[in-house]
Design an enzyme around this catalytic site. Structure first.
Site, short mmCIF file in Angstrom:
data_model
loop_
_atom_site.label_atom_id
_atom_site.label_comp_id
_atom_site.label_asym_id
_atom_site.label_seq_id
_atom_site.Cartn_x
_atom_site.Cartn_y
_atom_site.Cartn_z
N SER A 89 0.80 -1.22 0.00
CA SER A 89 0.00 0.00 0.00
C SER A 89 0.83 1.27 0.00
CB SER A 89 -0.95 0.01 1.21
OG SER A 89 -0.22 -0.01 2.41
N ASP A 125 -5.30 8.26 9.89
CA ASP A 125 -5.13 6.96 10.55
C ASP A 125 -3.78 6.85 11.24
OD1 ASP A 125 -3.41 6.67 8.40
OD2 ASP A 125 -4.55 5.07 7.43
N HIS A 165 -0.71 5.83 7.01
CA HIS A 165 -0.30 6.01 5.62
C HIS A 165 0.19 7.44 5.38
CE1 HIS A 165 -3.07 2.57 5.40
NE2 HIS A 165 -2.26 2.17 4.44
#
Length: 216
Positions: free
Chosen positions: A43, A192, A195
């Site tokens: 990711s 979050d 990321h």
């Protein structure tokens, strides 16, 4: 400074870079050049949470390449949630892109899940071997990773050392730590806390560019 994660794994009370499943499509720049740089990762490479995948560090690298009028195009083969095992399973398909340069960014999810390090190392070696066997002249760059000490200090240290060891063994170029100056810094990560933001990805791009530019 540590690598952060993408999704809470309640079974082990650890986290993993797998907010989405492994169905993220490969993003390929529309360029007819024969020279390709393939970013093969999870990711972090896929640019999870960004409005535009081109804001992820591979897209920023493409902008740098274009500004210098270099004859390379980027293939973003990042898949959120990818492990070294998943990467091993899809490497043959990705190599159809015929990379001139191959940037390997995998292993973080393995570490966050406590996968035995010999297994992760074997998977990464298999990926490296697949690239070398099919395209002996392809230049491989390995992105180093670090994880929090959730799995114990010994595991954390061995995980960190796995990347330079692989780079030395296989004569690869090494990015010491992809998330240098980003991991754990709130202002450079999304809500979050995991990321990187667009600004964070700009720093990731710099970390990669410091190794990639001399090669180009």
């Amino acid at each position: 400074m540590f690598l952060c994660s993408c999704k809470q794994d309640t079974s082990k009370n650890t986290t993993a870079l797998d907010e989405t499943n492994s169905k993220t499509e490969v993003e390929t720049t529309e360029n007819t050049t024969s020279k390709k740089i393939v970013f093969f990762g999870d990711s972090l490479t896929a640019g999870y949470g960004l409005e535009d995948v081109d804001d992820a560090y591979p897209g920023i690298i493409q902008d740098k390449i274009d500004a210098l009028d270099l004859d390379y195009s980027i293939v973003n083969s990042g898949v959120s949630g990818e492990t070294t095992s998943g990467g091993k399973n899809r490497i043959d398909w990705v190599l159809n892109e015929k990379p001139t340069i191959f940037i390997l960014e995998l292993g973080a999810n393995d570490g966050l899940r406590g996968v035995p390090l010999d297994q992760s190392k074997d998977n990464l070696q298999t990926i490296i071997d697949a690239v070398k066997k099919r395209y002996p002249d392809t230049i491989i760059i390995l992105a180093g990773m670090q994880i929090p000490p959730n799995m114990g200090q010994d595991y954390t240290t061995e995980f960190k050392n796995m990347f330079p060891e692989l780079a030395k063994k296989n004569n690869l170029h090494l990015i010491p730590f992809l998330l240098e100056d980003v991991g754990g810094i709130a202002d450079l990560n999304q809500s979050d806390g995991i990321h990187p933001t667009k600004k964070g990805h700009e720093i990731l791009a710099k970390n990669v560019w410091d190794v990639l530019q001399p090669i180009l």
